[in-house]
Design an enzyme around this catalytic site. Structure first.
Site, PDB file in Angstrom:
ATOM      1  N   ARG A   1       0.393  40.369  28.968  1.00 27.26           N
ATOM      2  CA  ARG A   1       0.545  40.589  27.759  1.00 27.26           C
ATOM      3  C   ARG A   1      -0.446  39.656  27.138  1.00 27.26           C
ATOM      4  O   ARG A   1      -1.632  39.436  27.546  1.00 27.26           O
ATOM      5  CB  ARG A   1       2.024  40.386  26.930  1.00 27.26           C
ATOM      6  CG  ARG A   1       1.858  41.298  25.813  1.00 27.26           C
ATOM      7  CD  ARG A   1       3.186  41.303  25.075  1.00 27.26           C
ATOM      8  NE  ARG A   1       3.631  40.099  24.618  1.00 27.26           N
ATOM      9  CZ  ARG A   1       4.649  39.750  23.768  1.00 27.26           C
ATOM     10  NH1 ARG A   1       5.740  40.556  23.288  1.00 27.26           N
ATOM     11  NH2 ARG A   1       4.826  38.576  23.171  1.00 27.26           N
TER      12      ARG A   1
ATOM     13  N   LYS B   1      12.215  37.778  13.245  1.00 28.32           N
ATOM     14  CA  LYS B   1      11.552  39.265  13.038  1.00 28.32           C
ATOM     15  C   LYS B   1      12.386  40.566  13.014  1.00 28.32           C
ATOM     16  O   LYS B   1      12.253  41.450  12.534  1.00 28.32           O
ATOM     17  CB  LYS B   1      10.399  39.554  14.115  1.00 28.32           C
ATOM     18  CG  LYS B   1      11.026  39.794  15.712  1.00 28.32           C
ATOM     19  CD  LYS B   1       9.945  39.964  16.677  1.00 28.32           C
ATOM     20  CE  LYS B   1      10.437  39.908  17.968  1.00 28.32           C
ATOM     21  NZ  LYS B   1       9.306  40.195  18.785  1.00 28.32           N
TER      22      LYS B   1
END
Length: 358
Positions: A128, A35
């Site tokens: 998360r 990414k």
């Protein structure tokens, strides 16, 4: 041409080989995270050439960019329901924590005639993504294993990215135990037990990753040669894979302190300044927060002080540099992870590559 981001592919290859070797010595496979460079096929191709058989990205669009790269491609952020057709088309595996999404993937796989691998995530404290009810995770694994078109590939965890909860042997032993429970529930071994990211590398090197955890998803350590628990560079790696050059558009002697009433910045914080005297040579460069991250960037010239940046101006103090700069000269910066990510995302930054061959 400027700002100019340069990628040193030879140094990148060395980092990849070093980290892959370290992980192999501890029985850990690597999913290389792409990414930071937006799935650039040229860089992803280097990863594949160097033996990275699994690539991971948080955006389906980047998986699509890498469609021709010969590697298994993971979506490492839980999928959006709206992107599942493209996920199945361009992705081989994904990290999941909602059964409604896994069911939708199954249905789409039947429509496309494809198989998609599912990794179920456990939340071990970072709050998360992932199941906090581990019995629910086991139930989800059983249902996933029965669904057509999808394959229960494994389980995983992510820490240090939101609450910055650190990896330790106790937490990963819990993950290994979840592997055992999941395998007992479904009646067959799991191929992947993904223990985390570059913040787990230090624990691995100290022998702290327990048997049963066999994979890490690594971006910063593979590309930058850096582990994230203590932010130390690994031995036999290069720190200069990504550098950014920016052009000086103003060079004047100015005081080190501003004058007038100091207000707050865009984040509501009042900036602070260091008094270095009335006569300092200040350079303004055509580069800003839209293009890079000042906090994860270091000037290659040790005599330069980075003062800060606005959206499209970078302010430097070049007084103590041994180099005599002038307007039109460029300044080279060594980029960290988030600065590199922003530079690749900015369409205003030119990209170039050096040392492609092996």
């Amino acid at each position: 041409m400027y700002p100019l981001l340069t990628v040193n592919l030879d140094h990148m290859r060395k980092n990849i080989r070093t980290v892959r070797g370290l992980c192999a010595a501890h029985g850990i496979s690597v999913t290389a995270v792409t990414k930071v460079f937006r799935g650039d096929p040229r860089i992803a191709g280097v990863l594949a050439e160097e033996g990275m058989t699994m690539l991971g990205d948080s955006r389906v669009a980047n998986l699509a960019r890498m469609r021709e790269v010969p590697a298994e491609k993971w979506l490492i952020r839980p999928p959006m329901l709206t992107e599942i057709p493209d996920l199945v088309r361009f992705g081989d595996a994904s990290l999941n924590s909602e059964m409604c999404v896994v069911r939708a993937i199954s249905e789409e796989c039947l429509r496309q005639g494809r198989t998609h691998r599912v990794i179920l995530m456990a939340d071990l404290g970072d709050i998360r993504e992932g199941y906090i009810d581990y019995d629910e995770l086991i139930e989800a694994a059983g249902e996933t294993d029965r669904l057509p078109g999808v394959e229960l590939y494994g389980i995983g965890v992510n820490l240090t990215c939101f609450s910055f909860i650190q990896y330790d042997t106790e937490k990963l032993t819990l993950l290994a135990d979840l592997r055992r429970r999941t395998e007992e529930a479904v009646g067959h071994p799991l191929q992947i037990v993904s223990g985390g990211n570059s913040a787990a590398v230090d624990l691995m090197l100290r022998g702290g990753i327990p048997e049963g955890v066999n994979n890490l998803r690594l971006g910063e350590s593979v590309l930058f040669g850096k582990e994230r628990a203590h932010y130390q560079y690994l031995p036999d790696t290069y720190a200069d894979v990504f550098t950014l050059e920016c052009e000086i558009v103003e060079l004047k002697e100015k005081p080190s302190l501003p004058w007038g009433t100091v207000g707050v910045d865009s984040y509501g914080k009042k900036p602070e300044f260091t008094d270095r005297g009335e006569h300092r040579m200040k350079a303004v460069c055509a580069l800003g927060k839209q293009d890079f991250d000042a906090e994860t960037t270091v000037p290659c010239d040790p005599g330069i002080i980075m003062l800060g940046a606005s959206s499209d101006h970078l302010m430097l103090d070049v007084t103590d540099s041994e180099h005599s700069y002038k307007v039109g000269d460029t300044v080279k910066l060594q980029l960290g992870y988030f600065s590199t990510m922003r530079a690749f995302t900015s369409e205003y930054v030119t990209k170039q590559y050096t040392g492609a061959a092996d």
